[in-house]
Design an enzyme around this catalytic site. Structure first.
Site, PDB file in Angstrom:
ATOM      1  N   HIS A  19      -7.491  -5.840  -0.660  1.00  0.00           N
ATOM      2  CA  HIS A  19      -6.284  -5.090  -0.312  1.00  0.00           C
ATOM      3  C   HIS A  19      -5.680  -5.680   0.962  1.00  0.00           C
ATOM      4  O   HIS A  19      -6.224  -5.498   2.051  1.00  0.00           O
ATOM      5  CB  HIS A  19      -6.741  -3.646  -0.053  1.00  0.00           C
TER       6      HIS A  19
ATOM      7  N   SER B 117       0.820  -1.206   0.000  1.00  0.00           N
ATOM      8  CA  SER B 117       0.000   0.000   0.000  1.00  0.00           C
ATOM      9  C   SER B 117       0.863   1.268   0.000  1.00  0.00           C
ATOM     10  O   SER B 117       1.741   1.393  -0.840  1.00  0.00           O
ATOM     11  CB  SER B 117      -0.926  -0.063   1.207  1.00  0.00           C
TER      12      SER B 117
HETATM   13  C1  GCU Z   1      -5.312   4.900   1.577  1.00  0.00           C
HETATM   14  C2  GCU Z   1      -4.671   5.660   0.429  1.00  0.00           C
HETATM   15  C3  GCU Z   1      -3.843   4.751  -0.453  1.00  0.00           C
HETATM   16  C4  GCU Z   1      -2.859   3.969   0.386  1.00  0.00           C
HETATM   17  C5  GCU Z   1      -3.571   3.251   1.514  1.00  0.00           C
HETATM   18  C6  GCU Z   1      -2.660   2.574   2.529  1.00  0.00           C
HETATM   19  O1  GCU Z   1      -6.278   4.028   1.083  1.00  0.00           O
HETATM   20  O2  GCU Z   1      -5.689   6.294  -0.289  1.00  0.00           O
HETATM   21  O3  GCU Z   1      -3.119   5.507  -1.405  1.00  0.00           O
HETATM   22  O4  GCU Z   1      -2.167   3.046  -0.424  1.00  0.00           O
HETATM   23  O5  GCU Z   1      -4.312   4.202   2.265  1.00  0.00           O
HETATM   24  O6  GCU Z   1      -1.485   2.821   2.564  1.00  0.00           O
HETATM   25  O7  GCU Z   1      -3.176   1.835   3.356  1.00  0.00           O
END
Ligand code: GCU
Length: 408
Positions: free
Chosen positions: A390, A265
């Site tokens: 995710h 992420s």
């Molecule tokens: C949010 C953000 C993402 C990121 C994610 C994370 O969803 O919008 O860009 O990758 O957090 O790091 O958990």
């Protein structure tokens, strides 16, 4: 407050919200609404000259692309060198003799909110220094295993990163909380060390005007207005990864020439940027990194440049905001970030249900980066799509380990 003023305030509220939100368009999940776009060619210089030899790539195009990402996306990492000193905190045998587990503090001169604490598990069965997976973690080193001996993080921990279970400081509630994402024993048994750092030790993940973390230690003295190309938190986290690697170079248990950098992420965005800026990382794995990571900005699918800059104004450099809703003006796109890691192996992992991170945008970025890998005689770029959400799963680890076995 008079009733009239109260009513006026009430009337203004939606307007204020409307103005803030008008900066970014509604989130698009419809392929039919993805705008038509042309991607900048990684193998053509800014002035239109094609790159004809690997030497031209190395000497001219690679530095040019790095500079473009510094100037327009992540900001420039200060060249200033600061003193970093290491101190061992503890050492013991773990997993019934399988591993040596150690913690070290990296103290950065001029950083006033605590050291960067490294947690290292190394496999004892491996002869000589072991290859390693290096990854930042979201909730403190103590969150990756339910081991009571790992020191509890004392840094600021965001409730977002802390999955809402803690507010600002770690408690025992988060010990081992993320262990499902960190199958340490399995990784050790496969012959790899595991090295991790809590990302907030490098720079706490909130917008505080860059007063905390490593920024004050590295930013130009005297403060003043921030320049449009000054680095943000992703740049700082990447810098911290390089300092962890400096430490590993001196460590007898880990082979610093075989370090696989992994990030999920926002930390996947960071792994890609760190892999691009520091060529000592042998291999890079981006997991569900999405916007500002492996996904093409120009697709405007899921999270967009405008939205990420609004919600996380401290992640990128200020100039990146000038591309809000104007992605086609960006002189780069994220396939070129992947290309910057070539010819070193790169694995881009996406998840089908993680539409926010635009799995197809990640695949297309990998595809558009592939010509650079081929040009440099490397066949080591893989995009992988798995079902599900995710996350970092056991199945992901199967893929990481296989990729590292093969490529490193
Ligand atoms: C949010 C953000 C993402 C990121 C994610 C994370 O969803 O919008 O860009 O990758 O957090 O790091 O958990």
């Amino acid at each position: 407050m008079t009733i009239a003023r109260y009513l006026l305030l009430l009337a203004l509220c939606p307007l204020v919200g409307g103005i803030a939100r008008a900066q970014d368009h509604p989130v698009n999940y419809d392929e039919a609404k993805v705008p038509a776009f042309d991607l900048p060619d990684p193998l053509v210089m800014e002035d239109g000259t094609p790159v004809e030899t690997p030497e031209q790539w190395r000497k001219h195009r690679r530095p040019e692309l790095l500079r473009l990402f510094e100037e327009h996306v992540y900001g420039r990492t200060p060249k200033r060198s600061v003193e970093v000193s290491a101190r061992m905190i503890n050492e013991c045998i773990a997993f019934g003799g399988l591993a040596l587990r150690r913690e070290f503090d990296l103290s950065v001169a001029g950083k006033s909110d605590g050291p960067i604490r490294l947690l290292i598990y190394s496999p004892r069965a491996v002869e000589g220094p072991a290859p390693a997976f290096l990854a930042l973690n979201f909730m403190g080193n103590h969150s990756i295993q339910p081991d009571p001996e790992i020191t509890l993080s004392t840094q600021w921990i965001g409730s977002r990163a802390g999955h809402g279970i803690e507010k600002n400081r770690a408690t025992e509630a988060s010990r081992g909380r993320l262990s499902a994402r960190w199958p340490v024993e399995r990784i050790l048994a496969r012959g790899y060390a595991v090295v991790t750092v809590y990302y907030g030790d490098i720079d706490p993940d909130f917008d505080d005007g860059f007063a905390n973390g490593v920024h004050p230690a590295l930013d130009p003295e005297g403060g003043g207005e921030r320049k449009p190309n000054e680095w943000g938190s992703i740049g700082a986290w990447a810098w911290g990864l390089s300092r962890a690697l400096d430490f590993l170079v001196e460590d007898e248990w880990v082979d610093a020439s075989r370090v696989a950098l992994l990030g999920h992420s926002r930390l996947g965005k960071t792994a890609l940027w760190a892999g691009a800026t520091d060529e000592r990382f042998a291999l890079v794995i981006s997991n569900n990194s999405g916007c500002g990571g492996a996904a093409l900005s120009r697709r405007c699918f899921g999270e967009t440049v405008a939205r990420i800059n609004r919600v996380f104004p401290h992640w990128f450099c200020e100039r990146f905001r000038s591309y809000n809703n104007q992605e086609s003006r960006l002189p780069v796109d994220q396939h070129q970030l992947i290309a910057l890691i070539a010819p070193r192996p790169v694995l881009i992992c996406s998840a089908e249900e993680d539409r926010w991170a635009d799995p197809l945008g990640e695949l297309l970025a990998a595809r558009a980066a592939a010509p650079v890998f081929r040009f440099l005689d490397s066949a080591s770029l893989v995009h992988r799509l798995r079902p599900g959400k995710h996350d970092v799963t056991d199945e992901d680890w199967t893929a990481y380990l296989e990729f590292a076995d093969r490529e490193m």
